[in-house]
Design an enzyme around this catalytic site. Structure first.
Site, PDB file in Angstrom:
ATOM      1  N   ASP A 198       0.876  -1.160   0.000  1.00 23.50           N
ATOM      2  CA  ASP A 198       0.000   0.000   0.000  1.00 23.50           C
ATOM      3  C   ASP A 198       0.920   1.218   0.000  1.00 23.50           C
ATOM      4  O   ASP A 198       2.097   1.121   0.373  1.00 23.50           O
ATOM      5  CB  ASP A 198      -0.884  -0.020   1.247  1.00 23.50           C
ATOM      6  CG  ASP A 198      -1.678   1.257   1.415  1.00 23.50           C
ATOM      7  OD1 ASP A 198      -2.429   1.619   0.493  1.00 23.50           O
ATOM      8  OD2 ASP A 198      -1.520   1.908   2.471  1.00 23.50           O
ATOM      9  N   ASP A 217      -0.122   5.057   0.818  1.00 26.44           N
ATOM     10  CA  ASP A 217      -0.378   6.121   1.790  1.00 26.44           C
ATOM     11  C   ASP A 217      -0.468   5.570   3.207  1.00 26.44           C
ATOM     12  O   ASP A 217      -1.280   4.685   3.496  1.00 26.44           O
ATOM     13  CB  ASP A 217      -1.668   6.854   1.422  1.00 26.44           C
ATOM     14  CG  ASP A 217      -1.599   7.414   0.017  1.00 26.44           C
ATOM     15  OD1 ASP A 217      -0.775   8.320  -0.208  1.00 26.44           O
ATOM     16  OD2 ASP A 217      -2.341   6.939  -0.867  1.00 26.44           O
ATOM     17  N   ASP A 261      -1.571  -0.423   6.107  1.00 23.32           N
ATOM     18  CA  ASP A 261      -1.729   0.356   7.335  1.00 23.32           C
ATOM     19  C   ASP A 261      -3.174   0.497   7.761  1.00 23.32           C
ATOM     20  O   ASP A 261      -3.440   1.037   8.843  1.00 23.32           O
ATOM     21  CB  ASP A 261      -1.148   1.765   7.145  1.00 23.32           C
ATOM     22  CG  ASP A 261      -2.032   2.631   6.269  1.00 23.32           C
ATOM     23  OD1 ASP A 261      -2.523   3.670   6.759  1.00 23.32           O
ATOM     24  OD2 ASP A 261      -2.251   2.275   5.097  1.00 23.32           O
TER      25      ASP A 261
END
Length: 229
Positions: free
Chosen positions: A12, A14, A171
């Site tokens: 991922d 961001d 995240d």
């Protein structure tokens, strides 16, 4: 084949590779204020972590009764975000080291993100990560964003990898759920530590409850090596 066997790693972007959430928050605050919704808070922003930009503006439109079309809101949001991203988007140092370790071991890597293709390319080029991360998938390119598995499955397809041989770094809860749905293992590094008990994180193969402060490149690499045996 790499030193880690058939393993491929999908990142991922961001909140995982780069700390871009402050920029997304500020772009969101400015965009909502322009369309008559002042006072957007960081606490509100945290509820959108892991949600694609397109889906975020769709939620805004429904939640706040905005009359502007989704396409117009998306353009306004992306314009502000890109201005902020070009000015400053820090890479997590341990993540940069991890990418470099994987590259040195010839591990195939990809980025699979809810951001727009332009935003992904801007950040990867501006941070220098593009040198190692050349396979990129935006949720804009697939039918459904996270928590659907589409973006991760497309990343595996482009890498020529079996999803079962892929490890995702994420995240956010929607991304962890997407990895599970794709049949991939997941290293979960919650951007919002208070969300570490979310259902998606419970299914992660490795959960670092404290987020980035608990992540080290060498420990993550050792975990991959040990679990690949």
């Amino acid at each position: 084949m790499s030193d880690l066997g058939a393993l491929s790693v999908v990142f991922d972007l961001d909140g995982t590779l780069v700390d871009s959430e402050p920029n997304y928050y500020e772009a969101s605050r400015q965009t909502l204020a322009e369309y008559g919704v002042p006072g957007f808070t960081w606490a509100e922003h945290e509820s959108y972590v892991g949600v694609s930009t397109r889906e975020t503006v769709q939620i805004w439109r429904d939640r706040h009764g905005l009359r502007a079309p989704v396409a117009e809101l998306l353009t306004a949001m992306n314009r502000r975000y890109l201005d902020l991203a070009r000015a400053h988007t820090p890479v997590y140092p341990e993540m940069r080291t991890f990418v470099e370790l994987l590259a040195a071991a010839n591990v195939p890597m990809a980025v699979a993100s809810g951001s727009s293709p332009e935003a992904i390319d801007t950040i990867l080029a501006g941070t220098g990560l593009a040198a190692h991360l050349r396979t990129v998938v935006s949720s804009d390119e697939v039918a459904h964003g996270k928590p659907a598995p589409d973006v991760f499955l497309e990343a595996a397809r482009r890498l020529g990898a079996d999803p079962a041989d892929c490890v995702v770094l994420e995240d956010a809860d929607p991304g962890a759920r997407a990895a599970h749905a794709a049949g991939m293992r997941c290293i979960a590094i919650p951007y919002v530590p208070a969300q570490a008990e979310a259902d998606g994180f419970a299914a992660a193969s490795l959960l670092l409850r404290g987020g980035q402060r608990e992540f080290t490149a060498r420990a993550a690499y050792a975990w991959l090596r040990d679990t690949a045996r």
